[in-house]
Design an enzyme around this catalytic site. Sequence first.
Site, PDB file in Angstrom:
ATOM      1  N   ASP A   1       0.789  -1.246   0.000  1.00  0.00           N
ATOM      2  CA  ASP A   1       0.000   0.000   0.000  1.00  0.00           C
ATOM      3  C   ASP A   1       0.820   1.295   0.000  1.00  0.00           C
ATOM      4  O   ASP A   1       0.486   2.235   0.741  1.00  0.00           O
ATOM      5  CB  ASP A   1      -0.946   0.009   1.207  1.00  0.00           C
ATOM      6  CG  ASP A   1      -1.975  -1.099   1.178  1.00  0.00           C
ATOM      7  OD1 ASP A   1      -1.905  -1.962   0.285  1.00  0.00           O
ATOM      8  OD2 ASP A   1      -2.863  -1.116   2.062  1.00  0.00           O
TER       9      ASP A   1
ATOM     10  N   ASP B   1      -4.837  -0.690  -1.697  1.00  0.00           N
ATOM     11  CA  ASP B   1      -6.242  -0.472  -1.388  1.00  0.00           C
ATOM     12  C   ASP B   1      -6.881   0.034  -2.672  1.00  0.00           C
ATOM     13  O   ASP B   1      -6.345   0.949  -3.316  1.00  0.00           O
ATOM     14  CB  ASP B   1      -6.367   0.616  -0.299  1.00  0.00           C
ATOM     15  CG  ASP B   1      -6.695   0.031   1.069  1.00  0.00           C
ATOM     16  OD1 ASP B   1      -6.664  -1.196   1.238  1.00  0.00           O
ATOM     17  OD2 ASP B   1      -6.990   0.845   1.975  1.00  0.00           O
TER      18      ASP B   1
ATOM     19  N   HIS C   1     -10.605   0.884  -3.441  1.00  0.00           N
ATOM     20  CA  HIS C   1     -11.971   0.884  -2.925  1.00  0.00           C
ATOM     21  C   HIS C   1     -12.984   1.506  -3.889  1.00  0.00           C
ATOM     22  O   HIS C   1     -12.650   2.445  -4.616  1.00  0.00           O
ATOM     23  CB  HIS C   1     -12.023   1.714  -1.632  1.00  0.00           C
ATOM     24  CG  HIS C   1     -11.188   1.177  -0.504  1.00  0.00           C
ATOM     25  ND1 HIS C   1     -11.096  -0.159  -0.190  1.00  0.00           N
ATOM     26  CD2 HIS C   1     -10.408   1.824   0.414  1.00  0.00           C
ATOM     27  CE1 HIS C   1     -10.300  -0.305   0.859  1.00  0.00           C
ATOM     28  NE2 HIS C   1      -9.857   0.874   1.234  1.00  0.00           N
TER      29      HIS C   1
ATOM     30  N   SER D   1     -15.531   1.117   4.839  1.00  0.00           N
ATOM     31  CA  SER D   1     -14.574   1.635   5.827  1.00  0.00           C
ATOM     32  C   SER D   1     -14.593   3.152   5.911  1.00  0.00           C
ATOM     33  O   SER D   1     -13.950   3.733   6.790  1.00  0.00           O
ATOM     34  CB  SER D   1     -13.151   1.172   5.483  1.00  0.00           C
ATOM     35  OG  SER D   1     -12.631   1.880   4.371  1.00  0.00           O
TER      36      SER D   1
ATOM     37  N   HIS E   1     -10.590   7.236   1.127  1.00  0.00           N
ATOM     38  CA  HIS E   1      -9.211   7.107   0.654  1.00  0.00           C
ATOM     39  C   HIS E   1      -9.111   6.010  -0.406  1.00  0.00           C
ATOM     40  O   HIS E   1      -9.940   5.092  -0.443  1.00  0.00           O
ATOM     41  CB  HIS E   1      -8.267   6.753   1.824  1.00  0.00           C
ATOM     42  CG  HIS E   1      -8.567   5.412   2.422  1.00  0.00           C
ATOM     43  ND1 HIS E   1      -9.584   5.207   3.341  1.00  0.00           N
ATOM     44  CD2 HIS E   1      -8.020   4.185   2.207  1.00  0.00           C
ATOM     45  CE1 HIS E   1      -9.624   3.928   3.673  1.00  0.00           C
ATOM     46  NE2 HIS E   1      -8.693   3.271   2.994  1.00  0.00           N
TER      47      HIS E   1
ATOM     48  N   LYS F   1      -6.958  -4.890  -3.277  1.00  0.00           N
ATOM     49  CA  LYS F   1      -7.735  -5.494  -2.188  1.00  0.00           C
ATOM     50  C   LYS F   1      -8.846  -4.555  -1.742  1.00  0.00           C
ATOM     51  O   LYS F   1      -8.785  -3.355  -2.002  1.00  0.00           O
ATOM     52  CB  LYS F   1      -6.826  -5.848  -1.003  1.00  0.00           C
ATOM     53  CG  LYS F   1      -6.078  -4.680  -0.375  1.00  0.00           C
ATOM     54  CD  LYS F   1      -5.107  -5.197   0.681  1.00  0.00           C
ATOM     55  CE  LYS F   1      -4.196  -4.107   1.207  1.00  0.00           C
ATOM     56  NZ  LYS F   1      -4.868  -3.060   1.982  1.00  0.00           N
TER      57      LYS F   1
ATOM     58  N   GLU G   1     -13.729  -5.290   3.609  1.00  0.00           N
ATOM     59  CA  GLU G   1     -12.548  -4.595   4.105  1.00  0.00           C
ATOM     60  C   GLU G   1     -11.415  -5.601   4.138  1.00  0.00           C
ATOM     61  O   GLU G   1     -11.631  -6.790   4.400  1.00  0.00           O
ATOM     62  CB  GLU G   1     -12.807  -4.012   5.500  1.00  0.00           C
ATOM     63  CG  GLU G   1     -11.596  -3.332   6.155  1.00  0.00           C
ATOM     64  CD  GLU G   1     -11.005  -2.144   5.390  1.00  0.00           C
ATOM     65  OE1 GLU G   1     -10.755  -2.291   4.174  1.00  0.00           O
ATOM     66  OE2 GLU G   1     -10.772  -1.098   6.015  1.00  0.00           O
TER      67      GLU G   1
ATOM     68  N   ALA H   1       0.571   0.320   6.368  1.00  0.00           N
ATOM     69  CA  ALA H   1       1.175   0.913   7.546  1.00  0.00           C
ATOM     70  C   ALA H   1       1.533  -0.222   8.503  1.00  0.00           C
ATOM     71  O   ALA H   1       0.828  -1.231   8.582  1.00  0.00           O
ATOM     72  CB  ALA H   1       0.183   1.871   8.219  1.00  0.00           C
TER      73      ALA H   1
ATOM     74  N   CYS I   1      -1.974  -2.656   7.691  1.00  0.00           N
ATOM     75  CA  CYS I   1      -1.896  -3.562   6.549  1.00  0.00           C
ATOM     76  C   CYS I   1      -0.583  -4.335   6.481  1.00  0.00           C
ATOM     77  O   CYS I   1      -0.567  -5.479   6.022  1.00  0.00           O
ATOM     78  CB  CYS I   1      -2.168  -2.793   5.258  1.00  0.00           C
ATOM     79  SG  CYS I   1      -3.885  -2.179   5.209  1.00  0.00           S
TER      80      CYS I   1
HETATM   81 ZN   LIG Z   1      -8.641   1.208   2.901  1.00  0.00          ZN
END
Ligand SMILES: [Zn+2]
Length: 192
Positions: free
Chosen positions: A16, A55, A57, A63, A74, A99, A106, A134, A138
Amino acid sequence: MTLTVNPARDALIVVDVQRDFCPGGALPVPRGDEVVPIINRILWLGDWLTIATRDWHPPDHCSFTPQGGIWPVHCVAGTPGAAFHPELDAGRIRQVVSKATTREAEAYSGFQGTELQAHLARQGIRRIFVCGLATDYCVKATALDGRKAGLDVVVVEDAVRGVEVTPGDCAAAMAHMRAAGIRAVQSADLRA
Ligand SMILES: [Zn+2]
């Protein structure tokens, strides 16, 4: 302690490293961009399997705070914030794993709801080196799932940064990972 990378059985998982998780982004990890030059050096360590998770989304992801989640909006798929950090050497990344791509799903872990485990197995990978963002979310979830998948897991400690919603979260995450049998190394200890 020096660790030699073996391209036949090792893979690098870059977790990420996206604009929204770096300073100036929607959900910035403090000093998150500091991992970029370090990860770039690791990407050039050898001709090995390098995978980046992201990520990715939908705009109404569960989330997000407008949907009752805990994070600001985000990494919406296709937006600039979801792109990899512009200085990440993305040309060295062989595969991208997206993902949490549907509204209800999530996924902190790159293994969750993705083909990552199957892909690693197909390539004969036995050990993964994990870096990115982070530490306390993740990176931790991906490293722990790697262990659950039966892999040797090594976290590159200077190539991760954490959110630290509560002070000490990163240290706790590292301790949690070590307790699960995950090793921590410094990038300078890696050899081709
Ligand atoms: Zn996310």
